[in-house]
Design a protein around this motif. Structure first.
Motif, PDB file in Angstrom:
ATOM      1  N   GLN A   1       0.829  -1.201   0.000  1.00 30.48           N
ATOM      2  CA  GLN A   1       0.000   0.000   0.000  1.00 30.48           C
ATOM      3  C   GLN A   1       0.867   1.256   0.000  1.00 30.48           C
TER       4      GLN A   1
ATOM      5  N   ARG B   1       1.980   4.467  -3.644  1.00 30.98           N
ATOM      6  CA  ARG B   1       2.069   5.924  -3.697  1.00 30.98           C
ATOM      7  C   ARG B   1       3.225   6.374  -4.594  1.00 30.98           C
TER       8      ARG B   1
ATOM      9  N   ALA C   1       2.097   5.754  -8.193  1.00 29.43           N
ATOM     10  CA  ALA C   1       1.155   6.774  -8.660  1.00 29.43           C
ATOM     11  C   ALA C   1       1.866   8.091  -8.938  1.00 29.43           C
TER      12      ALA C   1
ATOM     13  N   LEU D   1       1.838  12.530  -2.319  1.00 25.03           N
ATOM     14  CA  LEU D   1       1.990  11.078  -2.347  1.00 25.03           C
ATOM     15  C   LEU D   1       3.394  10.657  -1.918  1.00 25.03           C
TER      16      LEU D   1
ATOM     17  N   THR E   1      -1.265   7.372   6.272  1.00 23.21           N
ATOM     18  CA  THR E   1      -1.417   6.190   5.418  1.00 23.21           C
ATOM     19  C   THR E   1      -2.339   5.135   6.022  1.00 23.21           C
TER      20      THR E   1
ATOM     21  N   VAL F   1      -7.146   8.329   3.409  1.00 18.27           N
ATOM     22  CA  VAL F   1      -6.565   7.552   2.313  1.00 18.27           C
ATOM     23  C   VAL F   1      -7.485   7.553   1.100  1.00 18.27           C
TER      24      VAL F   1
ATOM     25  N   THR G   1      -7.354  10.881  -0.666  1.00 17.32           N
ATOM     26  CA  THR G   1      -6.074  11.018  -1.358  1.00 17.32           C
ATOM     27  C   THR G   1      -6.087  10.285  -2.693  1.00 17.32           C
ATOM     28  N   TRP G   2      -6.582   9.039  -2.687  1.00 18.99           N
ATOM     29  CA  TRP G   2      -6.607   8.269  -3.931  1.00 18.99           C
ATOM     30  C   TRP G   2      -7.621   8.834  -4.921  1.00 18.99           C
TER      31      TRP G   2
ATOM     32  N   ALA H   1      -5.805  11.675  -6.498  1.00 20.21           N
ATOM     33  CA  ALA H   1      -4.794  11.158  -7.422  1.00 20.21           C
ATOM     34  C   ALA H   1      -5.444  10.687  -8.719  1.00 20.21           C
ATOM     35  N   LEU H   2      -6.596  10.028  -8.607  1.00 20.50           N
ATOM     36  CA  LEU H   2      -7.295   9.545  -9.795  1.00 20.50           C
ATOM     37  C   LEU H   2      -7.750  10.694 -10.686  1.00 20.50           C
TER      38      LEU H   2
END
Length: 209
Positions: A91, A95, A98, A166, A176, A182, A185-186, A189-190
């Motif tokens: 996990q 980061r 990404a 990240l 994290t 989390v 954050t993702w 990022a997406l």
């Protein structure tokens, strides 16, 4: 007559240790002999105590009062040497993956003249700002100080700081674990991955001067 001394050894689990007076003599300390209402001591604390005969016939401290608490040493980033409990290594590694993907998409979009150079500059500057915020927040957390709000961290990540955010999460092993943080954050990022991918593939464009 009461004596004073420094707690030089302490077994927190067992609740016992030794206090050393001004002449260098050590006396056994048991948590049951602390005066009522006194906090659990720790090494370095200054104690005032009386002397009595212990179970083994040796002098031991009784009527113990903590007169001065040992200062807590300032913690630094060097204290962060292992992953937080319950965080699988894969996990954390995602980061870096990404952040690398985002960087490559930016470079591709700029190299193919589908995005201006200033876009890369903005991502770089905001990424540095995000990384610094995560660093400060980690230091504040280590020393029980005022924290950077999670909302501010998310806002900076959204405003082109996601790559730095990240990377900082991985380097500092920070933010994290909390599921909600989390997930956001993702999601951020997406959003950036999709936007940069559309730029790099020519599906959308930014007007170049």
């Amino acid at each position: 007559m009461s004596r004073t001394g420094e707690l030089v050894q302490w077994n927190n689990k067992g609740g016992y240790g030794f206090v050393r007076d001004g002449t260098g003599n050590d006396f056994y300390v048991h948590i049951s002999k602390l005066a009522e209402g006194e906090p659990r001591p720790k090494p370095g604390d200054q104690l005032r105590f009386d002397i009595a005969t212990g179970r083994n016939g040796r002098p031991a401290a009784i009527n113990i009062v903590v007169t001065a608490v040992a200062p807590v040493p300032e913690r630094s980033m060097r204290d962060v040497r292992r992953l937080s409990d319950g965080v699988p290594r894969y996990q954390i590694g995602l980061r870096t993956t990404a952040a690398t993907m985002l960087t490559l998409l930016i470079l591709l979009a700029i190299a193919t003249d589908r995005a201006p150079l200033w876009l890369g500059t903005i991502y770089t500057l905001m990424g540095l700002a995000s990384a610094l915020l995560y660093r400060f927040d980690k230091l504040y957390a280590l020393n029980d100080r005022w924290r950077v709000s999670e909302a501010n961290l998310h806002v900076v990540d959204f405003c082109f700081g996601i790559i730095g955010g990240l990377i900082a999460q991985e380097i500092y092993r920070h933010k994290t674990v909390k599921p909600r943080f989390v997930a956001v954050t993702w999601a951020l990022a997406l959003i950036h991955v999709l936007g940069l991918a559309m730029l790099a593939l020519g599906w959308v464009s930014i007007a170049l001067p």
